[in-house]
Design a protein around this motif. Sequence first.
Motif, PDB file in Angstrom:
ATOM      1  N   THR A  90      -1.838 -13.907   6.840  1.00 52.61           N
ATOM      2  CA  THR A  90      -1.385 -15.217   7.576  1.00 52.61           C
ATOM      3  C   THR A  90       0.062 -14.966   7.755  1.00 52.61           C
ATOM      4  OG1 THR A  90      -3.343 -16.537   6.888  1.00 52.61           O
ATOM      5  CG2 THR A  90      -1.594 -17.606   7.842  1.00 52.61           C
ATOM      6  N   TRP A  91       0.767 -14.466   6.762  1.00 60.31           N
ATOM      7  CA  TRP A  91       2.132 -14.378   6.845  1.00 60.31           C
ATOM      8  C   TRP A  91       2.645 -13.234   7.748  1.00 60.31           C
ATOM      9  CZ3 TRP A  91       6.043 -17.013   4.548  1.00 60.31           C
ATOM     10  CH2 TRP A  91       7.230 -16.675   4.650  1.00 60.31           C
ATOM     11  N   GLU A  92       1.686 -12.218   7.873  1.00 60.00           N
ATOM     12  CA  GLU A  92       2.031 -11.321   8.897  1.00 60.00           C
ATOM     13  C   GLU A  92       1.806 -11.826  10.531  1.00 60.00           C
ATOM     14  OE1 GLU A  92       0.507  -6.832  10.361  1.00 60.00           O
ATOM     15  OE2 GLU A  92       0.021  -7.671   8.628  1.00 60.00           O
ATOM     16  N   VAL A  93       1.099 -12.643  10.431  1.00 58.49           N
ATOM     17  CA  VAL A  93       1.024 -13.072  11.938  1.00 58.49           C
ATOM     18  C   VAL A  93       1.933 -14.239  12.129  1.00 58.49           C
ATOM     19  CG1 VAL A  93      -0.576 -14.659  13.449  1.00 58.49           C
ATOM     20  CG2 VAL A  93      -1.593 -12.934  12.134  1.00 58.49           C
ATOM     21  N   TYR A  94       2.286 -14.977  11.129  1.00 64.59           N
ATOM     22  CA  TYR A  94       3.477 -15.876  11.142  1.00 64.59           C
ATOM     23  C   TYR A  94       4.973 -15.037  11.361  1.00 64.59           C
ATOM     24  CZ  TYR A  94       7.723 -18.114   9.233  1.00 64.59           C
ATOM     25  OH  TYR A  94       8.774 -18.676   8.946  1.00 64.59           O
ATOM     26  N   ALA A  95       5.087 -13.867  10.743  1.00 59.12           N
ATOM     27  CA  ALA A  95       6.229 -13.594  10.709  1.00 59.12           C
ATOM     28  C   ALA A  95       6.275 -12.749  12.433  1.00 59.12           C
ATOM     29  CB  ALA A  95       6.255 -12.141   9.738  1.00 59.12           C
ATOM     30  N   ASP A  96       5.365 -12.066  12.918  1.00 62.15           N
ATOM     31  CA  ASP A  96       5.407 -11.779  14.270  1.00 62.15           C
ATOM     32  C   ASP A  96       5.753 -12.429  15.125  1.00 62.15           C
ATOM     33  OD1 ASP A  96       4.358  -9.138  13.358  1.00 62.15           O
ATOM     34  OD2 ASP A  96       2.319  -9.221  13.790  1.00 62.15           O
ATOM     35  N   CYS A  97       5.079 -13.687  15.041  1.00 61.07           N
ATOM     36  CA  CYS A  97       5.402 -15.020  15.956  1.00 61.07           C
ATOM     37  C   CYS A  97       6.838 -15.255  15.962  1.00 61.07           C
ATOM     38  CB  CYS A  97       4.580 -16.343  15.707  1.00 61.07           C
ATOM     39  SG  CYS A  97       4.812 -17.605  16.821  1.00 61.07           S
ATOM     40  N   TYR A  98       7.268 -15.421  14.801  1.00 61.44           N
ATOM     41  CA  TYR A  98       8.679 -15.967  14.425  1.00 61.44           C
ATOM     42  C   TYR A  98       9.620 -14.888  14.819  1.00 61.44           C
ATOM     43  CZ  TYR A  98      13.039 -17.530  12.075  1.00 61.44           C
ATOM     44  OH  TYR A  98      14.068 -18.048  11.844  1.00 61.44           O
ATOM     45  N   SER A 117       9.079 -12.616  17.474  1.00 61.43           N
ATOM     46  CA  SER A 117       9.086 -12.511  18.860  1.00 61.43           C
ATOM     47  C   SER A 117       9.940 -13.645  19.367  1.00 61.43           C
ATOM     48  CB  SER A 117       7.862 -13.012  19.344  1.00 61.43           C
ATOM     49  OG  SER A 117       6.806 -12.049  18.895  1.00 61.43           O
ATOM     50  N   ILE A 118       9.901 -14.854  18.547  1.00 61.31           N
ATOM     51  CA  ILE A 118      11.235 -15.729  19.030  1.00 61.31           C
ATOM     52  C   ILE A 118      12.503 -15.429  18.944  1.00 61.31           C
ATOM     53  CG2 ILE A 118      12.069 -18.209  18.593  1.00 61.31           C
ATOM     54  CD1 ILE A 118       9.130 -18.634  17.651  1.00 61.31           C
ATOM     55  N   ILE A 119      12.929 -14.771  17.763  1.00 60.68           N
ATOM     56  CA  ILE A 119      14.175 -14.112  17.375  1.00 60.68           C
ATOM     57  C   ILE A 119      14.703 -13.067  18.722  1.00 60.68           C
ATOM     58  CG2 ILE A 119      15.643 -13.239  15.613  1.00 60.68           C
ATOM     59  CD1 ILE A 119      14.961 -16.200  15.294  1.00 60.68           C
ATOM     60  N   ASP A 120      13.452 -12.393  18.779  1.00 62.10           N
ATOM     61  CA  ASP A 120      13.733 -11.017  19.825  1.00 62.10           C
ATOM     62  C   ASP A 120      14.269 -11.666  21.095  1.00 62.10           C
ATOM     63  OD1 ASP A 120      13.324  -9.346  17.803  1.00 62.10           O
ATOM     64  OD2 ASP A 120      11.251  -8.671  18.435  1.00 62.10           O
ATOM     65  N   GLU A 121      13.642 -12.820  21.770  1.00 65.79           N
ATOM     66  CA  GLU A 121      13.756 -13.273  22.947  1.00 65.79           C
ATOM     67  C   GLU A 121      15.021 -13.899  22.859  1.00 65.79           C
ATOM     68  OE1 GLU A 121      13.059 -14.100  26.887  1.00 65.79           O
ATOM     69  OE2 GLU A 121      11.853 -12.938  25.552  1.00 65.79           O
ATOM     70  N   ALA A 147      11.946 -21.793  16.902  1.00 67.67           N
ATOM     71  CA  ALA A 147      12.064 -20.930  15.845  1.00 67.67           C
ATOM     72  C   ALA A 147      12.139 -21.924  14.380  1.00 67.67           C
ATOM     73  CB  ALA A 147      13.398 -20.245  15.744  1.00 67.67           C
ATOM     74  N   GLU A 148      12.815 -23.181  14.630  1.00 66.51           N
ATOM     75  CA  GLU A 148      12.740 -24.126  13.571  1.00 66.51           C
ATOM     76  C   GLU A 148      11.488 -24.691  13.594  1.00 66.51           C
ATOM     77  OE1 GLU A 148      15.746 -27.282  13.641  1.00 66.51           O
ATOM     78  OE2 GLU A 148      17.367 -26.025  14.157  1.00 66.51           O
ATOM     79  N   GLN A 149      10.707 -24.912  14.681  1.00 65.95           N
ATOM     80  CA  GLN A 149       9.271 -25.480  14.575  1.00 65.95           C
ATOM     81  C   GLN A 149       8.427 -24.527  13.687  1.00 65.95           C
ATOM     82  OE1 GLN A 149       7.872 -26.562  18.169  1.00 65.95           O
ATOM     83  NE2 GLN A 149       5.695 -26.376  17.528  1.00 65.95           N
ATOM     84  N   THR A 150       8.500 -23.189  14.161  1.00 67.42           N
ATOM     85  CA  THR A 150       7.694 -22.206  13.696  1.00 67.42           C
ATOM     86  C   THR A 150       7.948 -22.090  12.129  1.00 67.42           C
ATOM     87  OG1 THR A 150       7.777 -21.199  15.897  1.00 67.42           O
ATOM     88  CG2 THR A 150       7.076 -19.798  13.929  1.00 67.42           C
ATOM     89  N   GLU A 151       9.308 -22.158  11.662  1.00 70.33           N
ATOM     90  CA  GLU A 151       9.536 -21.953  10.363  1.00 70.33           C
ATOM     91  C   GLU A 151       8.808 -23.077   9.305  1.00 70.33           C
ATOM     92  OE1 GLU A 151      13.638 -22.516  10.155  1.00 70.33           O
ATOM     93  OE2 GLU A 151      14.097 -20.538  10.512  1.00 70.33           O
ATOM     94  N   GLN A 211       1.961 -19.716  21.683  1.00 67.62           N
ATOM     95  CA  GLN A 211       1.519 -18.902  20.469  1.00 67.62           C
ATOM     96  C   GLN A 211       1.896 -19.696  19.237  1.00 67.62           C
ATOM     97  OE1 GLN A 211       3.543 -15.138  20.484  1.00 67.62           O
ATOM     98  NE2 GLN A 211       2.449 -14.469  18.797  1.00 67.62           N
ATOM     99  N   SER A 212       3.206 -20.220  19.211  1.00 66.48           N
ATOM    100  CA  SER A 212       3.571 -20.685  18.026  1.00 66.48           C
ATOM    101  C   SER A 212       3.076 -22.172  17.501  1.00 66.48           C
ATOM    102  CB  SER A 212       5.107 -21.190  18.123  1.00 66.48           C
ATOM    103  OG  SER A 212       5.512 -21.989  17.104  1.00 66.48           O
ATOM    104  N   SER A 213       2.711 -22.846  18.709  1.00 67.98           N
ATOM    105  CA  SER A 213       2.017 -24.354  18.608  1.00 67.98           C
ATOM    106  C   SER A 213       0.407 -23.848  18.031  1.00 67.98           C
ATOM    107  CB  SER A 213       1.842 -25.061  19.731  1.00 67.98           C
ATOM    108  OG  SER A 213       2.988 -25.300  20.360  1.00 67.98           O
ATOM    109  N   SER A 214      -0.101 -22.895  18.452  1.00 64.65           N
ATOM    110  CA  SER A 214      -1.565 -22.355  18.189  1.00 64.65           C
ATOM    111  C   SER A 214      -1.337 -22.048  16.852  1.00 64.65           C
ATOM    112  CB  SER A 214      -2.135 -21.473  19.262  1.00 64.65           C
ATOM    113  OG  SER A 214      -3.356 -21.029  18.604  1.00 64.65           O
ATOM    114  N   LEU A 215      -0.523 -21.062  16.235  1.00 64.13           N
ATOM    115  CA  LEU A 215      -0.458 -20.672  15.212  1.00 64.13           C
ATOM    116  C   LEU A 215      -0.391 -21.874  14.164  1.00 64.13           C
ATOM    117  CD1 LEU A 215      -0.272 -18.193  13.063  1.00 64.13           C
ATOM    118  CD2 LEU A 215       2.005 -18.060  13.595  1.00 64.13           C
ATOM    119  N   LEU A 216       0.497 -22.764  14.574  1.00 65.57           N
ATOM    120  CA  LEU A 216       1.063 -23.726  13.262  1.00 65.57           C
ATOM    121  C   LEU A 216      -0.182 -24.745  13.417  1.00 65.57           C
ATOM    122  CD1 LEU A 216       4.603 -24.980  14.308  1.00 65.57           C
ATOM    123  CD2 LEU A 216       3.721 -24.104  12.287  1.00 65.57           C
ATOM    124  N   ALA A 217      -0.931 -24.750  14.400  1.00 65.73           N
ATOM    125  CA  ALA A 217      -2.163 -25.634  14.191  1.00 65.73           C
ATOM    126  C   ALA A 217      -3.299 -25.167  13.290  1.00 65.73           C
ATOM    127  CB  ALA A 217      -2.748 -26.065  15.652  1.00 65.73           C
TER     128      ALA A 217
END
Length: 181
Positions: A77-85, A87-91, A59-63, A114-120
């Motif tokens: 892009t924010w929506e995709v980021y928020a969905d990814c973030y 999902s991490i919080i939900d898990e 979660a910190e990395q995704t932030e 998913q997070s690494s791909s999105l960040l890249a």
Amino acid sequence: MKMKKYIFIIAAMFLAISANAQIVVNSRFKSMTFDEMAAPLIMAQRFQQECLNNLDALAEQTEQAEQFISEEKDPATWEVYADCYNSIIDEYNSILKNGTNQGTRRAISDLRRQSSSLLASIKAAYDRRNRLSNDQYARLRAVDGLMCNRFFSDISIDEFMNGKTPTVTYQTREEYNAAHR
């Protein structure tokens, strides 16, 4: 004679009972210590804490994406980021509520990928926009009277995602004045 009869009956009953009974000789049974009995529970607790720590770090990395995007300027892009973030919080919350299961390790691995791909992707789009913006300013300074319809630095990251590059047109002041007479 009656006494022999009773002894015989008692002996027969004893033989019948002992025929069904089993006597344990040289048993290999060893009772478990408390540590041995608690080991699986301790391992499960450690795994759960490891999963929670991994999700917290993820979660910190995704932030980190928030330094490159803006909710107002880059809504897609924010929506995709928020969905990814989220999902991490939900898990994370699911593990707190229900514990871990057989799919936990895979779910964390999928979220990490998913997070690494999105960040890249976000970082690449951000870098491409900055590079094009720097090139654009150098070009505008180099050619006297050159104008453009928009600046790369003002364009949303959304238009740079997935390797896309938005179109910007250039013209001189003379071309502009001739077109608007």
